[in-house]
Design a protein around this motif. Structure first.
Motif, short mmCIF file in Angstrom:
data_model
loop_
_atom_site.label_atom_id
_atom_site.label_comp_id
_atom_site.label_asym_id
_atom_site.label_seq_id
_atom_site.Cartn_x
_atom_site.Cartn_y
_atom_site.Cartn_z
N MET A 1 0.84 -1.20 0.00
CA MET A 1 0.00 0.00 0.00
C MET A 1 0.88 1.25 0.00
O MET A 1 1.90 1.31 0.68
N LYS A 2 0.49 2.24 -0.79
CA LYS A 2 1.27 3.46 -0.92
C LYS A 2 1.31 4.23 0.40
O LYS A 2 0.30 4.39 1.08
N THR A 3 2.51 4.70 0.77
CA THR A 3 2.66 5.53 1.96
C THR A 3 2.39 6.98 1.59
O THR A 3 2.98 7.52 0.65
N LEU A 114 16.71 11.71 -0.36
CA LEU A 114 16.42 11.79 1.08
C LEU A 114 15.43 10.69 1.47
O LEU A 114 15.59 10.03 2.51
N LYS A 115 14.43 10.50 0.63
CA LYS A 115 13.43 9.46 0.88
C LYS A 115 14.08 8.07 0.86
O LYS A 115 13.81 7.23 1.72
N GLU A 116 14.94 7.85 -0.11
CA GLU A 116 15.65 6.57 -0.20
C GLU A 116 16.56 6.33 0.99
O GLU A 116 16.82 5.18 1.37
N ALA A 117 17.04 7.42 1.60
CA ALA A 117 17.89 7.31 2.80
C ALA A 117 17.08 7.07 4.07
O ALA A 117 17.65 6.95 5.16
N GLY A 118 15.74 7.02 3.93
CA GLY A 118 14.89 6.70 5.08
C GLY A 118 14.13 7.86 5.66
O GLY A 118 13.47 7.71 6.70
N ALA A 119 14.19 9.03 5.03
CA ALA A 119 13.53 10.21 5.58
C ALA A 119 12.01 10.04 5.59
O ALA A 119 11.42 9.55 4.63
N ASP A 120 11.40 10.49 6.69
CA ASP A 120 9.94 10.59 6.78
C ASP A 120 9.47 12.00 6.41
O ASP A 120 8.26 12.24 6.31
N ALA A 121 10.42 12.92 6.24
CA ALA A 121 10.09 14.29 5.83
C ALA A 121 11.37 14.97 5.37
O ALA A 121 12.48 14.62 5.78
N CYS A 122 11.19 15.97 4.50
CA CYS A 122 12.28 16.83 4.04
C CYS A 122 12.16 18.15 4.78
O CYS A 122 11.09 18.76 4.80
N LYS A 123 13.27 18.61 5.35
CA LYS A 123 13.28 19.91 6.01
C LYS A 123 14.19 20.86 5.25
O LYS A 123 15.28 20.49 4.84
#
Length: 323
Positions: A1-3, A114-123
């Motif tokens: 399921m898409k996050t 950043l997402k591939e590195a595990g980020a749940d958000a970009c700041k």
């Protein structure tokens, strides 16, 4: 399921829907702190290790941790399993040789990475003076539009950190700056709440310098308590987005008192990203006495700082509606 972005925001928030995040994405500032205690330049290894220690010891008490991908990825791996991860996208500092404090991104990173590195958000941190020349501020607005579009494409939350300044007065701690700070903070929050920027959460300053509020200063105050309270309420009403406060390097005690003041003023802030107020005094034991001394400080005073902050947050912050 898409996050979805909402799923990521849940990972960053606590069970009450409040963001109680720990910030240690400092690079230039942390180098200076280590160098001050050490008497010589900080090494990359010291910066990486200190971030890891903070992450290991304090993320069990934080809803998330904010790190930088330059030095912080080992600390991201060391965080508590329940803590979310925000990763910074901006280069540290700004080029003081050119006007405008123009933003820049890390050259070997993208929101996708950043997402591939595990980020749940970009700041992203943006220095902004609402009264600066239009040609400078238009560049900043376009830059934020680009990042918002990147985050939308990756379905990753965009946390925009707004730091005000006055292009005509470099001393942000001055009495003169305290007089114009409410206007600068509130008006830039209004601007970047516009849907065109794609911001999901604003990370901002409190709208006054608490060191110049009546009852919090030994000097002639800039604001009465009533005026300060009105600015907190006005700031809260200036945005329809969730917003959280940054600690801006003040002491843990003053930051906690500021949050109480904000709530009593009618502010509906949704949490904090708290950095130096939590861990700054652990730098000296780390540099002077070593890793074990830093661990001991973090397990005692550092833990007390963050647990005290969590208590204040749960009593005063407004939960984000995530269901």
């Amino acid at each position: 399921m898409k996050t979805t972005k909402r799923d990521y925001l849940k990972q960053i928030s606590n069970d009450q829907g409040i963001i109680g995040a720990l910030a240690i994405d400092q690079r230039g500032a942390l180098k200076k702190m280590i160098a001050k205690s050490k008497g010589s330049d900080a090494t990359d290894e010291e910066i990486i290790e200190f971030k890891q220690l903070v992450s290991q010891e304090l993320t069990p008490y934080a809803s998330a941790i904010l790190l930088d991908p330059e030095y912080g990825l080992p600390a991201a791996e060391s965080r508590d399993a329940n803590a979310g991860l925000l990763l910074a996208y901006e280069k540290t500092g700004y080029d003081a040789s050119t006007p405008g404090r123009l933003p820049d991104i890390l050259s070997v990173w993208s929101v996708k990475r950043l997402k591939e590195a595990g980020a749940d958000a970009c700041k992203f941190l943006l220095y902004y003076d609402v009264d600066e020349a239009q040609e400078i501020n238009e560049q900043k607005k376009v830059f934020m539009e680009r990042i918002g579009s990147e985050c939308a494409a990756e379905e990753l939350p965009f946390f925009l950190e707004l730091v005000s300044y006055d292009a005509q007065n470099a001393d942000s701690s001055s009495r003169e700056y305290a007089q114009v700070k409410p206007h600068k903070v509130i008006d830039m929050m209004k601007e970047f709440s516009n849907a065109r920027y794609g911001v999901d959460v604003l990370k901002g300053e409190v709208p006054v310098n608490m060191n110049y509020v009546e009852g919090y200063t030994d000097e002639e105050p800039v604001y009465t308590k009533e005026q300060a309270a009105a600015y907190f309420k006005e700031q809260s009403e200036a945005t329809n987005l969730p917003f959280i406060f940054l600690s801006a390097g003040v002491s843990a005690d003053l930051f906690q008192e500021t949050l109480r003041f904000a709530k009593n003023s009618g502010s509906t802030f949704n949490g904090v990203l708290c950095g130096r107020a939590t861990w700054a005094n652990g730098v000296e034991p780390y540099v002077v006495q070593g890793k074990e001394a830093a661990k001991e400080w973090l397990r005692t005073q550092g833990r007390e700082n963050i647990k005290g902050l969590n208590k204040i947050l749960n009593e005063n912050a407004t939960p984000i509606q995530l269901d």
